[in-house]
Design an enzyme around this catalytic site. Structure first.
Site, mmCIF file in Angstrom:
data_model
loop_
_atom_site.group_PDB
_atom_site.id
_atom_site.type_symbol
_atom_site.label_atom_id
_atom_site.label_comp_id
_atom_site.label_asym_id
_atom_site.label_seq_id
_atom_site.Cartn_x
_atom_site.Cartn_y
_atom_site.Cartn_z
ATOM 1 N N GLY A 105 0.467 1.815 9.034
ATOM 2 C CA GLY A 105 0.527 0.770 10.359
ATOM 3 C C GLY A 105 1.185 -0.283 9.845
ATOM 4 C CB CYS A 106 1.274 -3.540 11.201
ATOM 5 S SG CYS A 106 2.358 -4.580 11.833
ATOM 6 N N GLY A 107 0.633 -2.615 8.382
ATOM 7 C CA GLY A 107 0.270 -3.017 7.082
ATOM 8 C C GLY A 107 0.148 -1.838 6.434
ATOM 9 N NE ARG A 108 5.644 2.556 6.613
ATOM 10 C CZ ARG A 108 6.282 3.282 7.114
ATOM 11 N NH1 ARG A 108 5.856 4.387 7.856
ATOM 12 N NH2 ARG A 108 7.455 3.677 6.534
ATOM 13 C CB SER B 104 -1.593 -0.824 15.615
ATOM 14 O OG SER B 104 -2.346 -0.064 14.640
#
Lengths: 263, 263
Positions: A105-108, B104
């Protein structure tokens, strides 16, 4: 390149004037990647080399191990879907997929803060290159960034050896640009070991890990690294160069691979 | 700001010289957001205003509807965790969470290509502002971007009215910078309706949708928009300004809100 940009009407405003013009913007395209009939992700990308992007993404995420595994690739660029089938139609457990998607994700990348995951990934390479050769590669890289020049909206990435650019790609996402390179390398049997990646984008921990996984010993960015990017580069044996602009650069880690002088 | 940067040793190289120096890089911090004991996401972010980021993320993703819903917020900045509890401890169905996480992801936002999702979101506002006032806001915005100036590694975002910046934030992620603003607005009861967002980052479809959801009629970027960003701005009634630099800007959509002249 035609597909990657679009011409739109807009109003150009200064404090005193107002003129209707047409100008180009970069295109953003939703690409859904399906692996063995399971929807894995929808990536927002530049609509070129969709096949390379899909493969590179699956490869980077560890969902594809090698070229031999691939049975079939079907690209539907009208509907924005790439279907990949592997020989062994292994079912991805829902929770594996679920976990992967959190980290992608965005913080993958959450997973690799786990030392066990990073272990065994250390890049071993005797590659050495002169500072002058790096400046020459970066200069060539600059010249090839076409879409960026016209729209200001994309990232570029390149795979190089010490003399020249071997594979070049552009995408609105800095992750995608690099995944497209690795997808092309996978499909076209281009080796990545002992080679160099140049990127226009920032070096975050996620980018660093993606590159280290492909055994790349030298990662060069025109932009800044983060502290975690530097930390992982140090731990994983990657030489990390940042702010490579003009005739100057910062070498953050493993500087033995960059020697003074050169062409 | 001290926490957001780190000083590291590095080698500064030119074609002729080689010097060991210390320079600063921006910090990258993994923040895990837990909602009612369910892990929702791990975001890689700048380690400031973690509470605002967690709330803003949940708010933007539709997992939190308003401030009244919040029962408790526990910030553990050592372990990088923010726990949010709501009054009604509704269980998020695994497949809802699963779907959300797909959208997301790197390609977050797939869902809104569905017209049904975008519908009903249209921003109605009689806000008008002069070109001169926009240039003044952008100039102020520039001056406040501290971390970027020192490290070249972060994005900035601001909520403004027609006269001044009301809330300012910085983060390594352009999504995070905006989520931090909306999280602060939610917690501190700062209205977003009829107000303005300025961002240093590109306007992709995802950014546009995030801002439109908060009823913001004017979105200003120093960078480029994508074609989908422009399309959604047009459909959702948002005035989209790109390349706002110095005394010049491009107005892509709904230009009735920007009038010539002004201070």
């Amino acid at each position: 390149m035609a597909d990657e940009i679009e011409r739109l009407p807009l109003l150009r405003l200064t404090a005193e004037s107002r003129s209707s013009i047409k100008d180009i913007v970069v295109r953003e395209f939703p690409l859904t990647v399906i692996l063995n009939n399971q929807e894995v992700v929808t990536l927002l990308c530049s609509p070129a080399n969709l096949e390379y992007l899909a493969l590179g993404f699956l490869f980077s995420e560890g969902l594809l191990k090698n070229k031999e595994e691939i049975k079939k690739i079907i690209v539907d660029d009208k509907r924005g879907v790439v279907r990949v089938e592997t020989r062994e139609s292994r079912e991805l457990a829902q929770d594996v997929l679920f976990k992967r998607l959190i980290t992608s994700g965005c913080g993958r990348g959450a997973s690799f803060y786990n030392a066990a995951d990073a272990a065994g990934q250390k890049v071993e390479s005797k590659l050495q290159i002169s500072a002058g050769a790096i400046f020459a590669l970066v200069s060539d890289f600059q010249h090839r960034s076409q879409v960026y020049k016209t729209t200001g909206g994309v990232h570029s990435a390149a795979l190089c050896d010490r003399e020249k650019i071997l594979v070049f790609s552009e995408d609105i996402g800095r992750h995608n640009a690099i995944d497209k390179i690795f997808g092309e390398c996978l499909l076209q049997d281009i080796a990545t070991k002992n080679r160099i990646i140049i990127t226009s984008g920032r070096i975050s921990s996620e980018i660093l890990l993606k590159v280290a996984k492909r055994n790349i010993p030298l990662l060069i960015s025109k932009s800044a690294p983060t502290n975690l990017g530097v930390k992982l580069a140090s731990e994983l044996g990657v030489t990390l160069v940042g702010f490579a602009r003009g005739r100057r650069m910062n070498v953050y880690t493993h500087d033995r691979r960059v020697v003074t002088g050169g062409k």
